[in-house]
Design a protein around this motif. Sequence first.
Motif, mmCIF file in Angstrom:
data_model
loop_
_atom_site.group_PDB
_atom_site.id
_atom_site.type_symbol
_atom_site.label_atom_id
_atom_site.label_comp_id
_atom_site.label_asym_id
_atom_site.label_seq_id
_atom_site.Cartn_x
_atom_site.Cartn_y
_atom_site.Cartn_z
ATOM 1 N N ARG A 54 -21.639 24.140 -4.935
ATOM 2 C CA ARG A 54 -21.677 25.016 -4.808
ATOM 3 C C ARG A 54 -20.558 24.881 -3.557
ATOM 4 O O ARG A 54 -19.638 25.878 -2.921
ATOM 5 C CB ARG A 54 -23.307 25.491 -3.237
ATOM 6 C CG ARG A 54 -23.465 24.566 -2.205
ATOM 7 C CD ARG A 54 -24.537 24.881 -1.497
ATOM 8 N NE ARG A 54 -25.132 23.983 -0.743
ATOM 9 C CZ ARG A 54 -24.474 24.332 1.116
ATOM 10 N NH1 ARG A 54 -24.006 25.594 1.093
ATOM 11 N NH2 ARG A 54 -24.911 23.183 1.946
ATOM 12 N N TYR A 57 -17.316 27.695 -3.500
ATOM 13 C CA TYR A 57 -17.702 28.479 -3.894
ATOM 14 C C TYR A 57 -16.287 29.086 -2.426
ATOM 15 O O TYR A 57 -17.080 30.187 -1.963
ATOM 16 C CB TYR A 57 -18.765 29.707 -4.397
ATOM 17 C CG TYR A 57 -18.355 29.181 -5.985
ATOM 18 C CD1 TYR A 57 -18.149 29.997 -6.522
ATOM 19 C CD2 TYR A 57 -19.556 28.161 -6.056
ATOM 20 C CE1 TYR A 57 -18.086 29.970 -8.446
ATOM 21 C CE2 TYR A 57 -19.845 28.694 -8.294
ATOM 22 C CZ TYR A 57 -19.207 28.551 -8.696
ATOM 23 O OH TYR A 57 -19.243 28.394 -10.513
ATOM 24 N N PHE A 65 -13.152 31.621 -10.284
ATOM 25 C CA PHE A 65 -13.656 31.590 -10.835
ATOM 26 C C PHE A 65 -14.326 32.895 -11.838
ATOM 27 O O PHE A 65 -14.270 32.840 -12.785
ATOM 28 C CB PHE A 65 -15.474 31.640 -10.544
ATOM 29 C CG PHE A 65 -16.435 31.514 -11.196
ATOM 30 C CD1 PHE A 65 -16.585 30.598 -12.209
ATOM 31 C CD2 PHE A 65 -17.393 32.857 -11.641
ATOM 32 C CE1 PHE A 65 -17.707 30.659 -13.207
ATOM 33 C CE2 PHE A 65 -18.204 32.988 -12.634
ATOM 34 C CZ PHE A 65 -18.953 31.617 -13.770
ATOM 35 N N GLU A 102 -31.040 39.028 -7.389
ATOM 36 C CA GLU A 102 -30.269 38.523 -8.271
ATOM 37 C C GLU A 102 -29.247 37.271 -7.927
ATOM 38 O O GLU A 102 -28.719 37.232 -7.149
ATOM 39 C CB GLU A 102 -28.558 39.116 -9.064
ATOM 40 C CG GLU A 102 -27.832 38.312 -9.584
ATOM 41 C CD GLU A 102 -26.280 38.553 -10.804
ATOM 42 O OE1 GLU A 102 -26.552 40.271 -10.574
ATOM 43 O OE2 GLU A 102 -26.194 38.363 -10.941
ATOM 44 N N GLY A 104 -26.863 34.132 -7.166
ATOM 45 C CA GLY A 104 -25.544 33.661 -7.285
ATOM 46 C C GLY A 104 -24.676 34.890 -7.610
ATOM 47 O O GLY A 104 -24.571 34.476 -9.231
ATOM 48 N N SER A 105 -25.045 36.108 -7.454
ATOM 49 C CA SER A 105 -24.537 36.946 -8.145
ATOM 50 C C SER A 105 -22.761 37.632 -8.092
ATOM 51 O O SER A 105 -22.738 38.159 -8.988
ATOM 52 C CB SER A 105 -25.123 38.088 -7.041
ATOM 53 O OG SER A 105 -24.948 38.048 -5.551
ATOM 54 N N GLY A 106 -22.082 36.730 -7.381
ATOM 55 C CA GLY A 106 -20.354 37.354 -7.800
ATOM 56 C C GLY A 106 -19.825 38.061 -7.635
ATOM 57 O O GLY A 106 -20.268 38.676 -6.355
ATOM 58 N N LYS A 110 -21.727 41.563 -15.197
ATOM 59 C CA LYS A 110 -22.835 41.795 -15.682
ATOM 60 C C LYS A 110 -23.539 42.579 -15.623
ATOM 61 O O LYS A 110 -24.455 43.554 -15.553
ATOM 62 C CB LYS A 110 -23.060 39.678 -16.620
ATOM 63 C CG LYS A 110 -21.880 40.187 -17.028
ATOM 64 C CD LYS A 110 -22.661 38.445 -17.992
ATOM 65 C CE LYS A 110 -21.835 37.627 -16.196
ATOM 66 N NZ LYS A 110 -22.274 35.416 -16.761
ATOM 67 N N ASP A 131 -25.360 35.535 -1.557
ATOM 68 C CA ASP A 131 -24.373 34.186 -2.512
ATOM 69 C C ASP A 131 -23.837 33.817 -1.687
ATOM 70 O O ASP A 131 -23.984 33.856 -0.214
ATOM 71 C CB ASP A 131 -22.932 34.990 -3.692
ATOM 72 C CG ASP A 131 -22.529 34.281 -4.396
ATOM 73 O OD1 ASP A 131 -22.198 34.603 -5.470
ATOM 74 O OD2 ASP A 131 -21.685 33.621 -3.661
ATOM 75 N N VAL A 132 -23.697 32.314 -1.610
ATOM 76 C CA VAL A 132 -23.750 31.802 -0.900
ATOM 77 C C VAL A 132 -21.485 32.040 -0.167
ATOM 78 O O VAL A 132 -21.492 31.957 0.707
ATOM 79 C CB VAL A 132 -22.949 30.408 -0.758
ATOM 80 C CG1 VAL A 132 -23.834 29.383 -1.178
ATOM 81 C CG2 VAL A 132 -22.355 29.509 -2.296
ATOM 82 N N SER A 133 -20.878 33.178 -1.041
ATOM 83 C CA SER A 133 -19.494 33.462 -0.603
ATOM 84 C C SER A 133 -19.722 34.763 -0.099
ATOM 85 O O SER A 133 -19.975 35.876 -0.793
ATOM 86 C CB SER A 133 -18.550 33.656 -1.906
ATOM 87 O OG SER A 133 -17.491 33.866 -2.051
ATOM 88 N N GLY A 158 -26.197 33.221 1.667
ATOM 89 C CA GLY A 158 -26.218 31.795 2.048
ATOM 90 C C GLY A 158 -27.450 31.686 0.274
ATOM 91 O O GLY A 158 -26.677 31.403 -1.118
ATOM 92 N N TYR A 160 -29.974 29.883 -2.724
ATOM 93 C CA TYR A 160 -30.743 30.578 -3.415
ATOM 94 C C TYR A 160 -32.189 29.979 -2.457
ATOM 95 O O TYR A 160 -32.811 30.527 -2.519
ATOM 96 C CB TYR A 160 -30.786 29.461 -4.959
ATOM 97 C CG TYR A 160 -29.606 29.675 -5.143
ATOM 98 C CD1 TYR A 160 -28.937 30.957 -5.593
ATOM 99 C CD2 TYR A 160 -29.470 28.500 -6.491
ATOM 100 C CE1 TYR A 160 -27.620 30.629 -6.240
ATOM 101 C CE2 TYR A 160 -27.843 28.315 -6.704
ATOM 102 C CZ TYR A 160 -27.568 29.243 -7.571
ATOM 103 O OH TYR A 160 -25.979 29.571 -7.899
ATOM 104 N N ILE A 180 -28.633 34.641 -13.712
ATOM 105 C CA ILE A 180 -27.391 34.420 -15.158
ATOM 106 C C ILE A 180 -26.596 33.577 -15.163
ATOM 107 O O ILE A 180 -25.648 33.142 -14.251
ATOM 108 C CB ILE A 180 -27.525 35.934 -15.532
ATOM 109 C CG1 ILE A 180 -26.743 37.013 -14.079
ATOM 110 C CG2 ILE A 180 -28.881 36.729 -15.817
ATOM 111 C CD1 ILE A 180 -26.126 38.480 -15.312
ATOM 112 N N GLY A 181 -26.023 32.977 -16.521
ATOM 113 C CA GLY A 181 -23.835 32.651 -16.052
ATOM 114 C C GLY A 181 -24.801 31.324 -16.019
ATOM 115 O O GLY A 181 -23.723 30.728 -16.040
ATOM 116 N N SER A 183 -26.140 28.697 -14.734
ATOM 117 C CA SER A 183 -26.241 28.139 -13.368
ATOM 118 C C SER A 183 -27.419 27.828 -12.982
ATOM 119 O O SER A 183 -27.121 26.755 -12.359
ATOM 120 C CB SER A 183 -25.871 29.446 -12.126
ATOM 121 O OG SER A 183 -24.904 29.879 -12.054
#
Length: 342
Positions: A54, A57, A65, A102, A104-106, A110, A131-133, A158, A160, A180-181, A183
């Motif tokens: 993590r 990110y 990424f 979702e 880790g949606s980034g 997709k 997402d943490v980012s 934050g 998951y 997805i992705g 991870s």
Amino acid sequence: MTVFKTNSKTDSQTTNNLQRLTIKHLHEVASILAVAGSDVVKGLSQIDKTLPPRYFYSDRGSELFEQICELPEYYVTRTETSILQECATEIVKITGECELVELGSGSSTKTRILLDAYQQQNLPLRYLPVDVSGGMLENTAKQLLIDYPSLGIYALAGTYEFALQQLPAKQLATRAIAFIGSSLGNLNPQECQIFFSQITEALQPGEYFLLGVDLQKSKHILEAAYNDSQGVTAEFNLNMLEHLNRLYDGNFDTTQFEHWAFYNETENQIEMHLRSLKQQTVELHALNLQVDFAAGETIMTEISRKFNIEVLQEELKSHNLVTKKVWTDVNNWFGLFLCQLQ
Ligand SMILES: C[S@@+](CC[C@H](N)C(=O)[O-])C[C@H]1O[C@@H](n2cnc3c(N)ncnc32)[C@H](O)[C@@H]1O
């Protein structure tokens, strides 16, 4: 929690968009419960040094990424996208009206394929990205509000783990958690079991888990994907050290480490490391941590496990997650599982 407020210059369309957005920041909770940086101290104090993925990110890491996803050697994103394009309508027909969490949606690129499919069926749209980012999460959410005028977003900034414990009440008929992705591949087998338990606790019987994973394939294809010719993956890996320097007042010199990635055929996993180019000592002042490196010593920054469909299906089943359908591509390189909690 941040419910977005507007300023006097904001026009009415922007006001309307922001009223559909809530962002909940889980960082404070995370730092109290996990003691910020304790995972870094633990990982760098071991004989075989590790760091949790993590920490890739930062905002820069998230940008890198996105560049990786476009690389010719990185088949993962392209392949999963093509599968989603083929099966999104079928997924929507199975779940019916459904809100999408979702992990880790980034950039949610997709995810748009799924949102489009729900929209085409005239179903209400609600999206809960995690997402943490935080920067990536907020920018993506604001763009989605513009592109989907009927979408409501509840974003959780934050990890998951904390997000799954703090999901808000469901507003639509059912809920799907998407991961997805590939991870999932970043979790070792033991972490994977804990993660599946957290998923089943967060879902109610009849609700869905959508899981995208990279499948086992030739070492040659896998190693090329994590050692791209443009060096973007190397930059992504080294950026973790810059991120740690900023977070914990550190003095990692990124010119004195190099990227190293290979496929471990026994464990069926890519291992990504940072190798020290010389004997050196690094300090992370905010963590009161001093780390000695021998020349050639490595820090493992990521595993990316590659899965077998039948084995994973059995594992999911042992957590009461019954596979309704698995979609793959023509090469059988990637698998998308739609599971339902029994
Ligand atoms: C490999 S990217 C995948 C992004 C997107 N889902 C996709 O498929 O392209 C992983 C994403 O998960 C986020 N992430 C990584 N570890 C996380 C964690 N422990 N908790 C929450 N988000 C995490 C990262 O910030 C990043 O956006």
